[in-house]
Design a protein around this motif. Structure first.
Motif, PDB file in Angstrom:
ATOM      1  N   GLY A 165       0.798  -1.219   0.000  1.00 38.50           N
ATOM      2  CA  GLY A 165       0.000   0.000   0.000  1.00 38.50           C
ATOM      3  C   GLY A 165       0.825   1.260   0.000  1.00 38.50           C
ATOM      4  N   PRO A 166       0.131   2.394   0.154  1.00 38.52           N
ATOM      5  CA  PRO A 166       0.816   3.687   0.159  1.00 38.52           C
ATOM      6  C   PRO A 166       1.843   3.759   1.286  1.00 38.52           C
ATOM      7  CG  PRO A 166      -1.564   3.971   0.074  1.00 38.52           C
ATOM      8  CD  PRO A 166      -1.307   2.532   0.323  1.00 38.52           C
ATOM      9  N   VAL A 167       2.873   4.528   1.054  1.00 40.90           N
ATOM     10  CA  VAL A 167       3.929   4.696   2.051  1.00 40.90           C
ATOM     11  C   VAL A 167       3.724   6.040   2.742  1.00 40.90           C
ATOM     12  CG1 VAL A 167       6.412   4.929   2.410  1.00 40.90           C
ATOM     13  CG2 VAL A 167       5.532   3.298   0.714  1.00 40.90           C
ATOM     14  N   VAL A 168       3.496   5.977   4.051  1.00 46.70           N
ATOM     15  CA  VAL A 168       3.357   7.189   4.848  1.00 46.70           C
ATOM     16  C   VAL A 168       4.447   7.160   5.908  1.00 46.70           C
ATOM     17  CG1 VAL A 168       1.885   8.529   6.389  1.00 46.70           C
ATOM     18  CG2 VAL A 168       0.873   7.285   4.466  1.00 46.70           C
ATOM     19  N   VAL A 169       5.214   8.234   5.961  1.00 50.75           N
ATOM     20  CA  VAL A 169       6.291   8.347   6.946  1.00 50.75           C
ATOM     21  C   VAL A 169       5.871   9.361   8.006  1.00 50.75           C
ATOM     22  CG1 VAL A 169       8.719   8.901   7.317  1.00 50.75           C
ATOM     23  CG2 VAL A 169       8.012   7.825   5.177  1.00 50.75           C
ATOM     24  N   ASP A 170       5.906   8.946   9.256  1.00 52.09           N
ATOM     25  CA  ASP A 170       5.581   9.828  10.374  1.00 52.09           C
ATOM     26  C   ASP A 170       6.870  10.471  10.874  1.00 52.09           C
ATOM     27  OD1 ASP A 170       4.709  11.108  12.651  1.00 52.09           O
ATOM     28  OD2 ASP A 170       3.915   9.307  13.609  1.00 52.09           O
ATOM     29  N   ALA A 171       6.940  11.791  10.741  1.00 52.07           N
ATOM     30  CA  ALA A 171       8.139  12.526  11.146  1.00 52.07           C
ATOM     31  C   ALA A 171       7.907  13.336  12.414  1.00 52.07           C
ATOM     32  CB  ALA A 171       8.583  13.442  10.014  1.00 52.07           C
ATOM     33  N   ALA A 172       6.798  13.120  13.085  1.00 48.76           N
ATOM     34  CA  ALA A 172       6.401  13.951  14.226  1.00 48.76           C
ATOM     35  C   ALA A 172       7.359  13.862  15.411  1.00 48.76           C
ATOM     36  CB  ALA A 172       4.994  13.588  14.674  1.00 48.76           C
ATOM     37  N   GLU A 173       8.056  12.752  15.563  1.00 49.14           N
ATOM     38  CA  GLU A 173       8.942  12.583  16.721  1.00 49.14           C
ATOM     39  C   GLU A 173      10.312  13.234  16.547  1.00 49.14           C
ATOM     40  OE1 GLU A 173       9.168   8.653  18.349  1.00 49.14           O
ATOM     41  OE2 GLU A 173       7.039   8.294  17.991  1.00 49.14           O
ATOM     42  N   LEU A 174      10.620  13.712  15.341  1.00 46.90           N
ATOM     43  CA  LEU A 174      11.932  14.328  15.103  1.00 46.90           C
ATOM     44  C   LEU A 174      12.145  15.546  15.992  1.00 46.90           C
ATOM     45  CD1 LEU A 174      12.521  14.419  11.246  1.00 46.90           C
ATOM     46  CD2 LEU A 174      13.894  13.254  12.950  1.00 46.90           C
ATOM     47  N   THR A 175      13.223  15.525  16.733  1.00 45.02           N
ATOM     48  CA  THR A 175      13.574  16.681  17.556  1.00 45.02           C
ATOM     49  C   THR A 175      14.991  17.163  17.267  1.00 45.02           C
ATOM     50  OG1 THR A 175      14.269  15.217  19.356  1.00 45.02           O
ATOM     51  CG2 THR A 175      12.022  16.095  19.465  1.00 45.02           C
ATOM     52  N   HIS A 176      15.872  16.245  16.872  1.00 43.70           N
ATOM     53  CA  HIS A 176      17.272  16.592  16.587  1.00 43.70           C
ATOM     54  C   HIS A 176      17.625  15.969  15.243  1.00 43.70           C
ATOM     55  CE1 HIS A 176      21.389  17.704  17.425  1.00 43.70           C
ATOM     56  NE2 HIS A 176      21.760  16.491  17.071  1.00 43.70           N
ATOM     57  N   PHE A 177      17.910  16.821  14.253  1.00 42.20           N
ATOM     58  CA  PHE A 177      18.159  16.309  12.903  1.00 42.20           C
ATOM     59  C   PHE A 177      19.026  17.295  12.131  1.00 42.20           C
ATOM     60  CE2 PHE A 177      14.217  18.678  12.971  1.00 42.20           C
ATOM     61  CZ  PHE A 177      14.368  19.555  11.913  1.00 42.20           C
ATOM     62  N   ASP A 178      19.541  16.798  11.016  1.00 43.63           N
ATOM     63  CA  ASP A 178      20.249  17.643  10.062  1.00 43.63           C
ATOM     64  C   ASP A 178      19.722  17.290   8.677  1.00 43.63           C
ATOM     65  OD1 ASP A 178      21.540  15.269   9.332  1.00 43.63           O
ATOM     66  OD2 ASP A 178      23.415  15.790  10.341  1.00 43.63           O
ATOM     67  N   SER A 179      20.403  17.718   7.647  1.00 37.60           N
ATOM     68  CA  SER A 179      19.921  17.470   6.289  1.00 37.60           C
ATOM     69  C   SER A 179      19.863  15.985   5.939  1.00 37.60           C
ATOM     70  CB  SER A 179      20.781  18.221   5.269  1.00 37.60           C
ATOM     71  OG  SER A 179      22.121  17.777   5.331  1.00 37.60           O
ATOM     72  N   SER A 180      20.481  15.148   6.736  1.00 37.59           N
ATOM     73  CA  SER A 180      20.397  13.704   6.511  1.00 37.59           C
ATOM     74  C   SER A 180      18.965  13.207   6.643  1.00 37.59           C
ATOM     75  CB  SER A 180      21.285  12.947   7.494  1.00 37.59           C
ATOM     76  OG  SER A 180      22.630  13.307   7.305  1.00 37.59           O
ATOM     77  N   ALA A 181      18.156  13.872   7.455  1.00 39.98           N
ATOM     78  CA  ALA A 181      16.748  13.491   7.575  1.00 39.98           C
ATOM     79  C   ALA A 181      16.051  13.677   6.234  1.00 39.98           C
ATOM     80  CB  ALA A 181      16.071  14.313   8.664  1.00 39.98           C
ATOM     81  N   LEU A 182      16.366  14.751   5.529  1.00 40.74           N
ATOM     82  CA  LEU A 182      15.807  14.955   4.193  1.00 40.74           C
ATOM     83  C   LEU A 182      16.285  13.873   3.238  1.00 40.74           C
ATOM     84  CD1 LEU A 182      16.060  18.803   3.583  1.00 40.74           C
ATOM     85  CD2 LEU A 182      14.006  17.437   4.016  1.00 40.74           C
ATOM     86  N   ALA A 183      17.553  13.523   3.324  1.00 45.46           N
ATOM     87  CA  ALA A 183      18.098  12.487   2.446  1.00 45.46           C
ATOM     88  C   ALA A 183      17.373  11.157   2.668  1.00 45.46           C
ATOM     89  CB  ALA A 183      19.601  12.329   2.677  1.00 45.46           C
ATOM     90  N   VAL A 184      17.093  10.825   3.910  1.00 48.35           N
ATOM     91  CA  VAL A 184      16.376   9.585   4.222  1.00 48.35           C
ATOM     92  C   VAL A 184      14.963   9.649   3.637  1.00 48.35           C
ATOM     93  CG1 VAL A 184      15.359   8.220   6.103  1.00 48.35           C
ATOM     94  CG2 VAL A 184      17.746   8.976   6.246  1.00 48.35           C
ATOM     95  N   LEU A 185      14.272  10.755   3.856  1.00 48.06           N
ATOM     96  CA  LEU A 185      12.918  10.889   3.312  1.00 48.06           C
ATOM     97  C   LEU A 185      12.904  10.803   1.789  1.00 48.06           C
ATOM     98  CD1 LEU A 185      11.488  13.709   5.600  1.00 48.06           C
ATOM     99  CD2 LEU A 185      10.674  11.344   5.451  1.00 48.06           C
TER     100      LEU A 185
END
Length: 89
Positions: A29-49
């Motif tokens: 099915g569709p892929v939904v990513v929950d990012a609500a718990e992110l508190t400490h991140f850098d541009s690597s979070a964008l790369a993962v998404l």
């Protein structure tokens, strides 16, 4: 639903992506990513998404992000990739 961890920097990105990629492949099915718990991140979070998006689209599945924190949405805008991270409805 896939969930990003509270911390997602360059140090955690490879392991996080591997775990989420395995989950993506295992659930239909569709892929939904929950990012609500992110508190400490850098541009690597964008790369993962963006890589999860690429994987979802390669499997002909819809992709969306839920709970994208404002700072990460702003960072996506700076990099010009906001349109690639649609919000889940």
């Amino acid at each position: 639903m896939l969930k990003l961890p509270a911390e997602l920097t360059h140090r955690e990105a490879t392991a996080c992506l591997a775990a989420l990629s395995a989950q993506l492949a295992a659930q239909p099915g569709p892929v939904v990513v929950d990012a609500a718990e992110l508190t400490h991140f850098d541009s690597s979070a964008l790369a993962v998404l963006l890589e999860l998006r690429r994987q979802a689209l390669a499997l002909d599945r819809r992709f969306a992000v839920q709970g994208l924190v404002p700072k990460l949405r702003q960072l996506a805008g700076v990099y010009g990739v906001s349109a690639l991270l649609p919000e889940a409805v």
